[in-house]
Design a protein around this motif. Structure first.
Motif, PDB file in Angstrom:
ATOM      1  N   ASP A  98       0.816  -1.216   0.000  1.00  0.00           N
ATOM      2  CA  ASP A  98       0.000   0.000   0.000  1.00  0.00           C
ATOM      3  C   ASP A  98       0.851   1.268   0.000  1.00  0.00           C
ATOM      4  O   ASP A  98       0.448   2.292  -0.551  1.00  0.00           O
ATOM      5  CB  ASP A  98      -0.907   0.033   1.233  1.00  0.00           C
ATOM      6  N   ALA A  99       2.016   1.211   0.644  1.00  0.00           N
ATOM      7  CA  ALA A  99       2.829   2.406   0.860  1.00  0.00           C
ATOM      8  C   ALA A  99       3.802   2.701  -0.276  1.00  0.00           C
ATOM      9  O   ALA A  99       4.491   3.723  -0.243  1.00  0.00           O
ATOM     10  CB  ALA A  99       3.606   2.269   2.165  1.00  0.00           C
ATOM     11  N   LEU A 100       3.884   1.840  -1.278  1.00  0.00           N
ATOM     12  CA  LEU A 100       4.872   2.026  -2.340  1.00  0.00           C
ATOM     13  C   LEU A 100       4.721   3.377  -3.027  1.00  0.00           C
ATOM     14  O   LEU A 100       3.610   3.823  -3.321  1.00  0.00           O
ATOM     15  CB  LEU A 100       4.752   0.903  -3.368  1.00  0.00           C
ATOM     16  N   ALA A 101       5.874   4.014  -3.287  1.00  0.00           N
ATOM     17  CA  ALA A 101       5.843   5.358  -3.875  1.00  0.00           C
ATOM     18  C   ALA A 101       6.899   5.560  -4.950  1.00  0.00           C
ATOM     19  O   ALA A 101       7.098   6.677  -5.405  1.00  0.00           O
ATOM     20  CB  ALA A 101       6.022   6.406  -2.778  1.00  0.00           C
ATOM     21  N   VAL A 102       7.601   4.493  -5.353  1.00  0.00           N
ATOM     22  CA  VAL A 102       8.624   4.603  -6.392  1.00  0.00           C
ATOM     23  C   VAL A 102       8.371   3.523  -7.444  1.00  0.00           C
ATOM     24  O   VAL A 102       7.655   2.542  -7.190  1.00  0.00           O
ATOM     25  CB  VAL A 102      10.043   4.440  -5.806  1.00  0.00           C
ATOM     26  N   PRO A 103       8.936   3.681  -8.650  1.00  0.00           N
ATOM     27  CA  PRO A 103       8.781   2.641  -9.677  1.00  0.00           C
ATOM     28  C   PRO A 103       9.141   1.265  -9.131  1.00  0.00           C
ATOM     29  O   PRO A 103      10.186   1.085  -8.500  1.00  0.00           O
ATOM     30  CB  PRO A 103       9.756   3.088 -10.763  1.00  0.00           C
ATOM     31  N   THR A 104       8.261   0.296  -9.383  1.00  0.00           N
ATOM     32  CA  THR A 104       8.384  -1.029  -8.762  1.00  0.00           C
ATOM     33  C   THR A 104       8.315  -2.132  -9.809  1.00  0.00           C
ATOM     34  O   THR A 104       7.387  -2.175 -10.620  1.00  0.00           O
ATOM     35  CB  THR A 104       7.267  -1.237  -7.727  1.00  0.00           C
ATOM     36  N   LEU A 105       9.289  -3.016  -9.770  1.00  0.00           N
ATOM     37  CA  LEU A 105       9.325  -4.207 -10.622  1.00  0.00           C
ATOM     38  C   LEU A 105       9.214  -5.441  -9.731  1.00  0.00           C
ATOM     39  O   LEU A 105       9.977  -5.592  -8.776  1.00  0.00           O
ATOM     40  CB  LEU A 105      10.639  -4.258 -11.408  1.00  0.00           C
ATOM     41  N   ILE A 106       8.258  -6.311 -10.046  1.00  0.00           N
ATOM     42  CA  ILE A 106       8.121  -7.581  -9.331  1.00  0.00           C
ATOM     43  C   ILE A 106       8.358  -8.721 -10.313  1.00  0.00           C
ATOM     44  O   ILE A 106       7.727  -8.778 -11.373  1.00  0.00           O
ATOM     45  CB  ILE A 106       6.727  -7.721  -8.694  1.00  0.00           C
ATOM     46  N   MET A 107       9.260  -9.635  -9.961  1.00  0.00           N
ATOM     47  CA  MET A 107       9.542 -10.821 -10.768  1.00  0.00           C
ATOM     48  C   MET A 107       9.013 -12.033 -10.011  1.00  0.00           C
ATOM     49  O   MET A 107       9.546 -12.405  -8.963  1.00  0.00           O
ATOM     50  CB  MET A 107      11.041 -10.922 -11.046  1.00  0.00           C
ATOM     51  N   ALA A 108       7.933 -12.602 -10.538  1.00  0.00           N
ATOM     52  CA  ALA A 108       7.157 -13.589  -9.789  1.00  0.00           C
ATOM     53  C   ALA A 108       7.136 -14.943 -10.483  1.00  0.00           C
ATOM     54  O   ALA A 108       6.673 -15.049 -11.623  1.00  0.00           O
ATOM     55  CB  ALA A 108       5.725 -13.086  -9.615  1.00  0.00           C
ATOM     56  N   PRO A 109       7.616 -15.994  -9.823  1.00  0.00           N
ATOM     57  CA  PRO A 109       7.506 -17.331 -10.396  1.00  0.00           C
ATOM     58  C   PRO A 109       6.091 -17.878 -10.247  1.00  0.00           C
ATOM     59  O   PRO A 109       5.293 -17.368  -9.449  1.00  0.00           O
ATOM     60  CB  PRO A 109       8.485 -18.150  -9.555  1.00  0.00           C
ATOM     61  N   GLU A 110       5.786 -18.914 -10.987  1.00  0.00           N
ATOM     62  CA  GLU A 110       4.453 -19.517 -10.902  1.00  0.00           C
ATOM     63  C   GLU A 110       4.191 -20.080  -9.515  1.00  0.00           C
ATOM     64  O   GLU A 110       3.103 -19.906  -8.960  1.00  0.00           O
ATOM     65  CB  GLU A 110       4.326 -20.625 -11.950  1.00  0.00           C
ATOM     66  N   THR A 111       5.198 -20.744  -8.939  1.00  0.00           N
ATOM     67  CA  THR A 111       5.026 -21.398  -7.647  1.00  0.00           C
ATOM     68  C   THR A 111       5.879 -20.713  -6.596  1.00  0.00           C
ATOM     69  O   THR A 111       7.104 -20.656  -6.727  1.00  0.00           O
ATOM     70  CB  THR A 111       5.422 -22.887  -7.737  1.00  0.00           C
TER      71      THR A 111
END
Length: 250
Positions: A171-184
């Motif tokens: 909720d608090a994020l305020a900068v450019p954000t990249l998430i790298m998410a695996p399937e499991t």
């Protein structure tokens, strides 16, 4: 952090080209020479000496044109890679007792290590025009917190299979954000993935969500380059982070 989240492991070959030094009061692996842009790596359970992360730091230094700091946030404690492998991958219960993961996580809780992560980021922000942060597994929550509203410590963050993250940090994020998410992923659960993808697009910040089908927690730092699918994930995750840093640090 659950026991299952650290099962995937692989030792890469290669010799890091950086040097060991300090950042604040913490030891650090430092690589790169850019005086304007820095990247802080918040490591996973394998710690700051993990060869894979040092090699990734070298990649970021070269390909994202930054000075990269892989800092020790475990107060000198380094878990044996063989101990972790035997405990998780081989199911050795005696080694699991030796590892005592709950006690380890307790020694390196958010309350204990958070101030160190913030101190290091604060120093980098005072020395460089632009600062990015990337976290793997354990390091994910630290990067989410660094990117929070009102912190003004980093210009962008990237996380790969983050652990211990909670909705309030999203909720608090305020900068450019990249998430790298695996399937499991036992830590970045389907529910938390859905929450990120629902909330972050409403925060008014650049956001990129990369999905890695068929891969599991740990893929971006501990995948097997001899396995075609895992190698593809390793390369894609590294390249994605490089593009992200190039976009927001230069």
């Amino acid at each position: 952090m659950s026991d299952d989240c650290c099962k995937s492991g692989f030792k890469w070959d290669g010799k890091p080209v950086g040097r060991e030094g300090t950042l604040e009061k913490n030891k650090a692996y430092i690589t790169g020479t850019n005086k304007d842009a820095a990247i802080l790596i918040v490591h996973d359970i394998f710690g700051w000496t993990f060869n894979n992360l040092r090699l990734l730091a070298d990649h970021f230094a070269r390909e994202a044109n930054a000075t990269v700091y892989l800092v020790d946030f475990f107060d000198g404690e380094v878990l044996s890679q063989d101990l972790i492998s035997d405990a998780f991958e081989k199911g050795d219960q005696e080694k699991m007792k030796q590892l005592d993961l709950p006690a380890f996580v307790g020694r390196h809780s958010k309350a204990i290590r958070g101030p160190e992560i913030f101190a290091c980021a604060t120093t980098l922000k005072s020395q460089y025009k632009k600062v990015g942060a990337i976290g793997y597994c354990y390091g994910g929550w630290g990067c989410f917190q660094l990117g929070g509203k009102g912190k003004n410590l980093v210009d962008c963050i990237a996380v790969a299979h983050p652990s211990q993250c909670v909705e309030s940090e999203v909720d608090a994020l305020a900068v450019p954000t990249l998430i790298m998410a695996p399937e499991t992923d036992q830590q970045l659960t389907p529910e938390l993935k859905a929450y990120c993808n629902k909330v972050i697009p409403t925060l008014g910040i650049p956001y990129q969500y990369d999905y890695y089908p068929g891969l599991v927690h740990g893929f971006a730092a501990k995948g097997d380059p001899n396995n075609p699918a895992q190698k593809d994930g390793l390369v894609r995750a590294k390249n994605s982070a490089v593009v992200w840093f190039n976009e927001f640090l230069h």
